[in-house]
Design an enzyme around this catalytic site. Structure first.
Site, mmCIF file in Angstrom:
data_model
loop_
_atom_site.group_PDB
_atom_site.id
_atom_site.type_symbol
_atom_site.label_atom_id
_atom_site.label_comp_id
_atom_site.label_asym_id
_atom_site.label_seq_id
_atom_site.Cartn_x
_atom_site.Cartn_y
_atom_site.Cartn_z
ATOM 1 N N LYS A 178 -111.169 7.314 91.863
ATOM 2 C CA LYS A 178 -111.891 8.573 92.026
ATOM 3 C C LYS A 178 -113.172 8.456 91.207
ATOM 4 O O LYS A 178 -113.165 8.576 89.995
ATOM 5 C CB LYS A 178 -111.045 9.746 91.534
ATOM 6 C CG LYS A 178 -111.549 11.127 92.027
ATOM 7 C CD LYS A 178 -112.912 11.469 91.553
ATOM 8 C CE LYS A 178 -113.023 12.497 90.505
ATOM 9 N NZ LYS A 178 -114.487 12.931 90.391
ATOM 10 N N CYS A 286 -122.753 6.415 76.916
ATOM 11 C CA CYS A 286 -121.927 6.738 75.754
ATOM 12 C C CYS A 286 -122.241 5.854 74.558
ATOM 13 O O CYS A 286 -121.800 6.143 73.457
ATOM 14 C CB CYS A 286 -120.443 6.640 76.107
ATOM 15 S SG CYS A 286 -119.887 4.965 76.476
#
Length: 486
Positions: A178, A286
């Protein structure tokens, strides 16, 4: 804006492209122009059920395929990725917005992840010890888990999925992917190239969508493990929900990465390193540098050079090589970052470079490199993950204060020190609370054969991605003791 020829992306389930069971879709704009480039379906529970059922059926056969044979699919996939590397980079820039230089770098890192997956036979080797007792041998064996799932973010639409499904599949699992609904075209291409190498149907499935798909995977009894990369609140939710349902979960979350600058650093190299770490990929990663803790002794000289170099950075469509900063992913995200900048000014930080003034010929979601001085830990821009080309400078007395400042953050993904002192670097390495540490390295994200994960609110779980952690996450151990009488 015309949308008459814009396609709707499909799901890949049981070896075929199929339409989602729901009619709901979301527009996918090009961040550089705002123009629609696709529609992504917001799939539902039924789509998840079909994908997991397909993966479960395929697992019964796939787990029996010898690991060298499974790995050959990864060698073939590797060649497909290399052959299509420029097309993949262009697609990343189109739907993510990052510059083509950054996109090409991401493609290379993704390829390195698949290279890691080709070493799966070696990483899955167990251990053995003969004669642990009279006539008894002991050994440890590794086996796949079953159906596993990956939920990936928009900011690395190629690299992060390739952290996950190649290694999981080579280890004998089947996979439901996903990806972010903001970057479905790259996911479609990754799955298509995997299909071209002849991977059996059901081994890899793709379900597009949002929260309904996430919840469907978290609550499905046949999903054994979930790997997630995204924001802290969602990572916490995925970890708590998944583990409550008995699943193995790794959830990589937010960050507030600090760089410490000491007086004995190589000043020019440090300035260029900080600029790349803070502003490349528009700060939407990140491992971006978000805070610089600079000692007072060198602060003025460092900030003067950093300000001058930051003002030189060009902003615009990432497909043009001359631009350093591309657009942010969405207008809503830009609006949020602008509010953070306003808060920084209101709370007393000095705005040295204002990215809100950036202009472009195109109607995209542009925000230029932004630089603050005299930031304190009480300010929102120090505390929160901004995920944008915004850098805060905190002036500190010495290394000890810099370490204390960094460790005060609730995040602990990465931290960097710039110094010529081996003693200072060694102390920093041992004292800093971060999952990944750089010493004169701008972005301390290692090669794929090393594990990747943070500490504190940057990571929820026990095993990180990549390297030995990766193969351990996607397998379970059996300890066997045996004695033979004939």
């Amino acid at each position: 804006m015309t949308t008459t020829k814009v396609k709707t992306v499909k799901n890949w389930i049981d070896g075929a492209w199929v339409e989602a069971s729901t009619a709901d879709t979301e527009v996918v704009p090009n961040p550089a122009t705002g123009e629609a480039i696709a529609y992504v379906p917001l799939s539902g529970e039924r789509d998840v059920e079909q994908a997991v059922a397909s993966a479960k059926r395929a697992y019964e056969t796939w787990k029996t395929v010898p690991v060298p044979e499974r790995t050959r699919y990864m060698f073939a996939y590797l060649e497909q990725l290399k052959k299509n590397r420029e097309q993949l980079a262009q697609l990343i820039t189109l739907e993510n917005g990052k510059t083509i230089k950054d996109a090409r770098g991401e493609v290379q890192r993704g390829i390195e992840c698949v290279e890691l997956a080709t070493s799966t036979p070696t990483m899955m080797m167990g251990d053995a010890l003969p004669d642990i007792a009279s006539g008894i041998d002991g050994s440890i064996w590794r086996y796949p888990l079953g159906v596993v799932a990956g939920i990936t973010p928009f900011n690395f639409p190629m690299m992060v999925p390739l952290w996950m499904f190649p290694l999981a599949i080579a280890a004998g699992n089947t996979f439901v992917l996903k990806t972010s609904e903001r970057t479905p075209l790259l996911a479609e291409q990754l799955v298509s190239l995997m299909h071209e190498v002849g991977l059996p149907r059901g081994v890899l499935n793709l379900v597009n969508g949002g929260k309904a798909v996430v919840n469907g995977l978290l609550n499905h009894p046949d999903v054994e493990a979930i790997s997630f990369v995204g924001s802290e609140p969602v990572a916490r939710y995925v970890y708590e929900t998944g583990t409550a349902n008995g699943k193995r979960v790794q959830a990589l979350a937010g960050a507030k990465n600090h760089a410490v600058v000491l007086a004995d650093c190589e000043l020019d190299k440090t300035v260029q390193g900080v600029i790349g770490a803070a502003f490349a990929s528009s700060g939407e990663r990140c491992m971006a540098c978000s805070v610089v803790a600079v000692v007072e002794e060198v602060a003025d000289a460092f900030i003067e050079k950093l300000t001058a170099e930051t003002k030189k950075l060009t902003v615009g469509n990432g497909k043009n090589d001359e631009h350093f900063v591309g657009p942010l992913i969405r207008q809503s995200h830009k609006d949020k970052v602008v509010k953070y900048i306003e808060q920084g000014v209101e709370q007393g930080a000095e705005l040295l470079v204002d990215g809100r003034n950036a202009t472009s010929e195109e109607a995209g979601y542009y925000l230029g490199a932004t630089l603050f001085d005299h930031v304190t830990p009480e300010m929102t821009i120090w505390q929160e993950e901004l995920f944008a080309p915004v850098l805060s400078i905190v002036r500190v007395r010495d290394l000890e204060e810099a370490i204390a400042l960094t460790n005060r953050s609730r995040f602990a993904n990465g931290a960097v020190i710039y110094t010529s002192s081996g003693k200072a670097a060694q102390h920093f390495r041992n004292a800093i609370d971060a999952g990944m540490v750089g010493i004169n390295v701008n972005v301390p994200a290692p090669m794929a054969f090393f594990s990747f994960a943070g500490n504190k609110a940057s990571f929820f779980g026990d095993l990180g991605t990549n390297g030995r952690d990766g193969i351990q996450f996607y397998t379970r151990k059996k300890v066997v003791t045996e004695r033979w009488f004939n």
